[in-house]
Scaffold this motif. Structure first.
Motif, PDB file in Angstrom:
ATOM      1  N   ALA A   1      31.007  -2.592   6.337  1.00 20.09           N
ATOM      2  CA  ALA A   1      31.624  -2.172   7.601  1.00 20.09           C
ATOM      3  C   ALA A   1      30.708  -2.479   8.785  1.00 20.09           C
ATOM      4  CB  ALA A   1      31.948  -0.680   7.548  1.00 20.09           C
ATOM      5  N   LEU A   2      29.408  -2.205   8.635  1.00 17.04           N
ATOM      6  CA  LEU A   2      28.476  -2.472   9.732  1.00 17.04           C
ATOM      7  C   LEU A   2      28.300  -3.972   9.945  1.00 17.04           C
ATOM      8  CD1 LEU A   2      25.726   0.259   9.173  1.00 17.04           C
ATOM      9  CD2 LEU A   2      27.598   0.265  10.830  1.00 17.04           C
ATOM     10  N   TYR A   3      28.270  -4.726   8.871  1.00 18.34           N
ATOM     11  CA  TYR A   3      28.133  -6.172   9.014  1.00 18.34           C
ATOM     12  C   TYR A   3      29.286  -6.732   9.848  1.00 18.34           C
ATOM     13  CZ  TYR A   3      28.490 -11.115   7.962  1.00 18.34           C
ATOM     14  OH  TYR A   3      28.613 -12.477   8.081  1.00 18.34           O
ATOM     15  N   TRP A   4      30.513  -6.323   9.534  1.00 14.02           N
ATOM     16  CA  TRP A   4      31.668  -6.866  10.250  1.00 14.02           C
ATOM     17  C   TRP A   4      31.778  -6.330  11.671  1.00 14.02           C
ATOM     18  CZ3 TRP A   4      33.278 -11.218   8.694  1.00 14.02           C
ATOM     19  CH2 TRP A   4      33.291 -11.543   7.340  1.00 14.02           C
ATOM     20  N   LYS A   5      31.008  -5.318  12.001  1.00 13.75           N
ATOM     21  CA  LYS A   5      30.931  -4.872  13.392  1.00 13.75           C
ATOM     22  C   LYS A   5      29.754  -5.506  14.127  1.00 13.75           C
ATOM     23  CE  LYS A   5      33.391  -0.491  13.095  1.00 13.75           C
ATOM     24  NZ  LYS A   5      34.429  -0.894  14.051  1.00 13.75           N
ATOM     25  N   GLY A   6      28.972  -6.305  13.418  1.00 11.89           N
ATOM     26  CA  GLY A   6      27.855  -6.980  14.061  1.00 11.89           C
ATOM     27  C   GLY A   6      26.604  -6.142  14.189  1.00 11.89           C
ATOM     28  N   VAL A   7      26.512  -5.044  13.429  1.00 10.63           N
ATOM     29  CA  VAL A   7      25.336  -4.177  13.497  1.00 10.63           C
ATOM     30  C   VAL A   7      24.285  -4.684  12.514  1.00 10.63           C
ATOM     31  CG1 VAL A   7      24.481  -1.827  13.117  1.00 10.63           C
ATOM     32  CG2 VAL A   7      26.736  -2.186  14.150  1.00 10.63           C
ATOM     33  N   PRO A   8      23.029  -4.838  12.931  1.00  6.69           N
ATOM     34  CA  PRO A   8      21.983  -5.311  12.005  1.00  6.69           C
ATOM     35  C   PRO A   8      21.736  -4.279  10.906  1.00  6.69           C
ATOM     36  CG  PRO A   8      21.006  -4.647  14.100  1.00  6.69           C
ATOM     37  CD  PRO A   8      22.491  -4.607  14.289  1.00  6.69           C
ATOM     38  N   VAL A   9      21.986  -4.653   9.687  1.00  2.00           N
ATOM     39  CA  VAL A   9      21.999  -3.705   8.577  1.00  2.00           C
ATOM     40  C   VAL A   9      21.258  -4.302   7.388  1.00  2.00           C
ATOM     41  CG1 VAL A   9      24.243  -4.594   7.786  1.00  2.00           C
ATOM     42  CG2 VAL A   9      23.535  -2.271   7.131  1.00  2.00           C
ATOM     43  N   PHE A  10      20.681  -3.425   6.575  1.00  2.00           N
ATOM     44  CA  PHE A  10      20.067  -3.878   5.332  1.00  2.00           C
ATOM     45  C   PHE A  10      20.490  -2.942   4.207  1.00  2.00           C
ATOM     46  CE2 PHE A  10      17.016  -0.888   7.112  1.00  2.00           C
ATOM     47  CZ  PHE A  10      16.566  -0.164   6.021  1.00  2.00           C
ATOM     48  N   ASP A  11      20.387  -3.437   2.996  1.00  2.00           N
ATOM     49  CA  ASP A  11      20.808  -2.699   1.805  1.00  2.00           C
ATOM     50  C   ASP A  11      19.642  -1.897   1.267  1.00  2.00           C
ATOM     51  OD1 ASP A  11      22.119  -1.820  -0.481  1.00  2.00           O
ATOM     52  OD2 ASP A  11      21.650  -3.642  -1.606  1.00  2.00           O
ATOM     53  N   MET A  12      19.830  -0.585   1.156  1.00  2.00           N
ATOM     54  CA  MET A  12      18.773   0.264   0.600  1.00  2.00           C
ATOM     55  C   MET A  12      18.814   0.319  -0.918  1.00  2.00           C
ATOM     56  SD  MET A  12      18.659   3.395   3.394  1.00  2.00           S
ATOM     57  CE  MET A  12      17.369   4.264   2.494  1.00  2.00           C
TER      58      MET A  12
END
Length: 636
Positions: A166-177
């Motif tokens: 969801a964050l990826y498709w909103k363009g938010v820089p995200v990483f997998d914990m």
């Protein structure tokens, strides 16, 4: 041809006219490119399914005012997807939503690495929060506030793949914990809650060796100012932490006086520099928690940091040697790095004339729903447009509180319950009218005379800046989590939606709501112009008889079903009750669960006292704690 003729005319004109023509033509060309680019940008935003309409601006946010005014009634900009190519964050735009035809990258692309973090680092600092999908709206609020302040060097850790996607498709820089966490709200104190705490410590221990400064935040806190310039004032500090301190030790924006701090260090907001001492602390803290899953992460931090505390690092910088005797620790001032108490109850920043940096929604009693509601009351939460324009419209009312209930006599349990019960009765009536008209009730501001805590106290804690009376959060009296819970309609009647008291003043309220308004003034039946009709005066004003029944309400207000806001001048004696006794019973069954407890008196165990939605129907009702174990239950 027209352009050529114009140029020929200019060539034959005097120099003055030549200059004028040139400026006009240049202006037309520039305007063309400006309009074209604006249209192009708008089309890009509108075409993205992950675009959220613009919420409020925090630039001119009003302070939380606790004066005795009892008559008060999204396009998120574009963040680039993670890339493994190192890049300075200052060169990257925000909320850069991936193209619709782009495939979701493989999960390993989002693995936490130094290279991934490097993409977001600026001035060697990265700001990190983390959570699961249940906190998506908190995370978007957190991200939006930082981007509104043009702070771009942040990352969000996703504890489940649903949030990551969801964050990826909103363009938010995200990483997998890599946590494989549940996507639902885990609840404070649960085993999963403690697992989330351990994941935070593991994350800190993983990032510090990369050599970057780390500002670690919980998702249930919000930013009001860019904190980085403040943190940079203390370059010697290895760790700067927030706290649960309730009594101010300073009256300016300097660090707390460490040896006067009695509250726990709170790990919802803390800043780490990658020194040897801080890396050693993170490693030992992680090992402690992994060895015993019953230790709460915050308690573990406090225990390990306080193993050695003192002396001061210098005379004036506010730092103290802690942990191993080498770690330099600073305690952020609770007046501006606020807890849920110093911000929402004491309004400490307001009284000290300071500008807050952040608020962490601690010291509250309504679970996650209570945290949202507090932030919404303060107009600090990012909601989608439909939140501000619910189906059926709003019902609002002006509460009436006699001066004596607010100000006369001592501030004690009896005077507090007299004040709160007077408000509860009006809210009960408003809930009934809202249910009847199928409208969303705008809850009124709530006044209290004494504080609520988890332990016995004298009304307000000595040394705090709590004023009496004070505007108290809704969760001090009402069970916000219950009010927002889906309850079976056959047992509890139809749902009654609520909104925070400040929503009518929220800049995000659309003009179509602001401009669709009906003021209702109660009147005594039989007096001039007080008849049961839907005749309104110029400007949307209606007189309505007191003591009206269900049929009268439906008859008069049905023609106004498309009006967005109906505001009553008062609801006292407005409604005589539901005609259908089964509906009345279901309504009572619902709303009597809406109120909670006050805690706690000093000289009795248990010390809590139950609020009662129908206190006025019980002759001799008194504000006293349960006298026997059999009495210790809600009044329903």
């Amino acid at each position: 041809m027209a352009w050529r003729n114009g140029c020929e005319e200019v060539a034959q004109s005097k120099p003055l006219f030549l200059t004028i023509y040139t400026v006009v033509i240049i202006g037309i060309v520039v305007s063309f490119f400006y309009v074209f680019s604006a249209i192009y940008s708008s089309n890009n935003l509108l075409s993205s399914p992950s675009t959220v309409s613009s919420s409020f601006s925090h630039d001119n946010q009003p302070p939380r005012d606790q004066t005795l005014n009892i008559s008060q009634p999204e396009v998120i900009h574009n963040v680039p997807p993670p890339s493994l190519e190192p890049q300075n964050a200052s060169t990257k735009s925000l909320w850069d939503v991936p193209p619709l035809d782009k495939k979701m990258p493989a999960l390993e692309t989002f693995r936490l690495t130094k290279e991934l973090v490097q993409q977001r680092v600026k001035d060697n600092v990265v700001i990190v929060t983390f959570g699961n999908y249940a906190f998506m709206d908190f995370i978007l609020t957190w991200v939006k506030q930082l981007t509104d302040m043009e702070v771009t060097n942040f990352l969000v850790g996703a504890m489940d793949t649903k949030l990551l996607e969801a964050l990826y498709w909103k363009g938010v820089p995200v990483f997998d914990m890599g946590s494989h966490m549940s996507t639902v709200d885990v609840g404070w104190g649960s085993p999963t809650f403690h697992k989330m705490g351990r994941e935070k410590v593991i994350l800190i221990d993983a990032i510090l060796p990369f050599g970057f400064e780390l500002l670690m935040c919980d998702t249930d806190m919000v930013w009001m100012q860019n904190p980085l310039p403040y943190l940079a004032r203390y370059p010697e500090a290895d760790v700067l932490t927030s706290s649960d301190q309730l009594i101010p030790t300073v009256v300016d924006d300097s660090l707390e006086v460490w040896n006067e701090v009695s509250g726990a260090y709170n790990i919802g907001i803390f800043h780490w520099r990658p020194s040897e001492s801080s890396k050693k602390l993170a490693k030992q803290w992680k090992e402690m928690l992994l060895a015993d899953d019953k230790i709460w992460d915050q308690n573990g931090f406090n225990d390990i940091v306080r193993k050695s505390l003192g002396p001061s690092v210098g005379d004036e910088n506010g730092l103290v040697y802690a942990f191993d005797g080498n770690l330099k620790l600073g305690i952020l001032p609770a007046s501006i790095f606020c807890s849920g108490h110093t911000y929402f109850v004491q309004a400490m920043y307001q009284q000290l004339r300071l500008k807050p940096y952040a608020v962490h929604t601690t010291f509250q009693y309504g679970g996650t729903e209570g945290k949202r509601h507090r932030l919404r009351e303060a107009m600090l939460f990012h909601d989608p447009p439909e939140y501000y324009n619910p189906p059926g419209g709003f019902l609002s009312f002006k509460p009436f509180i006699p001066k004596g209930l607010l100000l006369s006599g001592e501030h004690n349990v009896e005077s507090h319950f007299a004040l709160v019960n007077y408000q509860i009765k009006q809210i009960r009536t408003a809930l009934a009218i809202a249910s009847l008209l199928n409208r969303t009730l705008v809850m009124p501001p709530l006044w209290c005379r004494i504080d609520r805590l988890w332990y016995p106290h004298p009304g307000v804690l000595e040394g705090t800046l709590t004023r009496q009376p004070f505007l108290c959060p809704l969760d001090h009296v009402f069970e916000v989590n219950v009010m927002l819970k889906k309850l079976p309609e056959e047992e509890f009647g139809p749902e009654i939606a609520i909104r925070e008291y400040s929503i009518i003043d929220n800049p995000s309220l659309p003009s179509e709501v602001k401009n669709s308004w009906l003021d209702v003034q109660l009147c005594k039946e039989g007096t001039p112009d007080c008849d049961a009709s839907d005749n309104t005066t110029l400007g949307g004003f209606l007189k309505f008889p007191k003591h009206s029944n269900e049929e009268t309400f439906m008859k008069i207000f049905s023609p106004f079903k498309d009006v967005k806001v109906i505001k009553f001048s008062s609801v006292q004696d407005a409604f005589t009750g539901f005609t259908n006794k089964e509906r009345e019973e279901r309504f009572r069954n619902r709303v009597k669960r809406y109120v909670g407890i006050w805690c706690c008196v000093l000289d009795h165990d248990p010390g809590h006292i139950y609020y009662d939605m129908y206190w006025d129907e019980k002759p001799g009702w008194k504000a006293i704690p349960p006298q026997t174990p059999e009495d210790d239950h809600p009044p329903w």
